[in-house]
Design an enzyme around this catalytic site. Structure first.
Site, PDB file in Angstrom:
ATOM      1  N   TYR A 128       0.779  -1.236   0.000  1.00  0.00           N
ATOM      2  CA  TYR A 128       0.000   0.000   0.000  1.00  0.00           C
ATOM      3  C   TYR A 128       0.809   1.285   0.000  1.00  0.00           C
ATOM      4  O   TYR A 128       0.260   2.342  -0.302  1.00  0.00           O
ATOM      5  CB  TYR A 128      -0.976   0.011   1.184  1.00  0.00           C
ATOM      6  CG  TYR A 128      -2.152  -0.888   0.941  1.00  0.00           C
ATOM      7  CD1 TYR A 128      -3.271  -0.425   0.262  1.00  0.00           C
ATOM      8  CD2 TYR A 128      -2.136  -2.214   1.344  1.00  0.00           C
ATOM      9  CE1 TYR A 128      -4.343  -1.258   0.000  1.00  0.00           C
ATOM     10  CE2 TYR A 128      -3.203  -3.057   1.093  1.00  0.00           C
ATOM     11  CZ  TYR A 128      -4.303  -2.569   0.418  1.00  0.00           C
ATOM     12  OH  TYR A 128      -5.361  -3.400   0.150  1.00  0.00           O
ATOM     13  N   GLY A 144       2.942   3.936  -1.532  1.00  0.00           N
ATOM     14  CA  GLY A 144       3.242   4.314  -2.909  1.00  0.00           C
ATOM     15  C   GLY A 144       1.952   4.341  -3.708  1.00  0.00           C
ATOM     16  O   GLY A 144       0.858   4.362  -3.147  1.00  0.00           O
ATOM     17  N   GLY A 158      -1.233   3.357  -5.718  1.00  0.00           N
ATOM     18  CA  GLY A 158      -2.151   2.218  -5.708  1.00  0.00           C
ATOM     19  C   GLY A 158      -2.136   1.458  -4.403  1.00  0.00           C
ATOM     20  O   GLY A 158      -1.751   1.978  -3.367  1.00  0.00           O
ATOM     21  N   HIS A 197      -3.959   5.308   5.460  1.00  0.00           N
ATOM     22  CA  HIS A 197      -3.797   6.613   4.806  1.00  0.00           C
ATOM     23  C   HIS A 197      -4.548   6.639   3.476  1.00  0.00           C
ATOM     24  O   HIS A 197      -5.250   7.612   3.170  1.00  0.00           O
ATOM     25  CB  HIS A 197      -2.307   6.907   4.602  1.00  0.00           C
ATOM     26  CG  HIS A 197      -2.029   8.258   4.046  1.00  0.00           C
ATOM     27  ND1 HIS A 197      -1.615   8.446   2.753  1.00  0.00           N
ATOM     28  CD2 HIS A 197      -2.108   9.494   4.615  1.00  0.00           C
ATOM     29  CE1 HIS A 197      -1.446   9.740   2.545  1.00  0.00           C
ATOM     30  NE2 HIS A 197      -1.740  10.397   3.659  1.00  0.00           N
ATOM     31  N   ASP A 198      -4.429   5.576   2.686  1.00  0.00           N
ATOM     32  CA  ASP A 198      -5.177   5.493   1.423  1.00  0.00           C
ATOM     33  C   ASP A 198      -6.679   5.582   1.678  1.00  0.00           C
ATOM     34  O   ASP A 198      -7.404   6.295   0.972  1.00  0.00           O
ATOM     35  CB  ASP A 198      -4.876   4.181   0.690  1.00  0.00           C
ATOM     36  CG  ASP A 198      -3.492   4.130   0.066  1.00  0.00           C
ATOM     37  OD1 ASP A 198      -2.752   5.134   0.143  1.00  0.00           O
ATOM     38  OD2 ASP A 198      -3.147   3.070  -0.498  1.00  0.00           O
ATOM     39  N   ASP A 241      -2.536  12.961   6.799  1.00  0.00           N
ATOM     40  CA  ASP A 241      -1.083  12.936   6.633  1.00  0.00           C
ATOM     41  C   ASP A 241      -0.350  12.840   7.965  1.00  0.00           C
ATOM     42  O   ASP A 241       0.601  12.065   8.107  1.00  0.00           O
ATOM     43  CB  ASP A 241      -0.607  14.168   5.863  1.00  0.00           C
ATOM     44  CG  ASP A 241      -0.964  14.132   4.384  1.00  0.00           C
ATOM     45  OD1 ASP A 241      -1.522  13.120   3.917  1.00  0.00           O
ATOM     46  OD2 ASP A 241      -0.687  15.131   3.693  1.00  0.00           O
TER      47      ASP A 241
END
Length: 146
Positions: A55, A57, A59, A75-76, A120
């Site tokens: 996860y 980076g 995509g 985070h995604d 973040d």
């Protein structure tokens, strides 16, 4: 994509903005890298997280390989929630500061900017408290991220 390619791409984008006489906008990706560096007290480059696990980076899919990778999934997901609220998390900037306890959002009143800042800061602090396993850097995602 390799971290060096990301840096070249970023440099080209910034150069094009300058060449077009458009003032360059601070990019969230760059800002997030500063927040990460603050959280880990400059012990590890933010680029180390650009191609880690399933996860961290661009995509993401499958099951996170460890707790650090789980930070990236969270985070995604957080960015996904921001997008559902009509925000553009990869384009937004915010005020933050780097204190002795790490990064924190500073005087962020706009809803979307606050959401992205919170995403973040939470991710950067999660990175800082979890171990980095070199074996999970640049893994074969087709084999390990199912």
């Amino acid at each position: 994509m390799y971290p060096a390619h990301l840096l070249v791409l970023l440099a080209v984008c910034v150069s094009l903005l300058g060449a077009a006489s458009i003032p360059p906008l601070p990019l969230n990706l760059v800002q997030f890298s500063y927040v990460i560096t603050c959280a880990n007290h400059n012990r590890r480059s933010s680029l180390d997280y650009a191609d880690y696990g399933c996860y961290c980076g661009a995509g993401g899919s499958g099951t996170p390989v460890d707790e650090l990778d789980r930070c990236c999934k969270i985070h995604d997901d957080c960015y996904g929630e921001a997008e559902k609220q009509g925000c553009y998390p990869k384009m937004l900037i915010y005020d933050y500061d780097c204190g002795s306890n790490g990064p924190y959002c500073k005087n962020v009143t706009k809803k979307c900017n606050r959401k992205v800042c919170d995403c973040d800061v939470a991710a950067a602090k999660c990175f800082a408290r979890n171990a980095y396993n070199n074996a999970n850097y640049n893994i074969d995602t087709k084999k390990r991220c199912k």
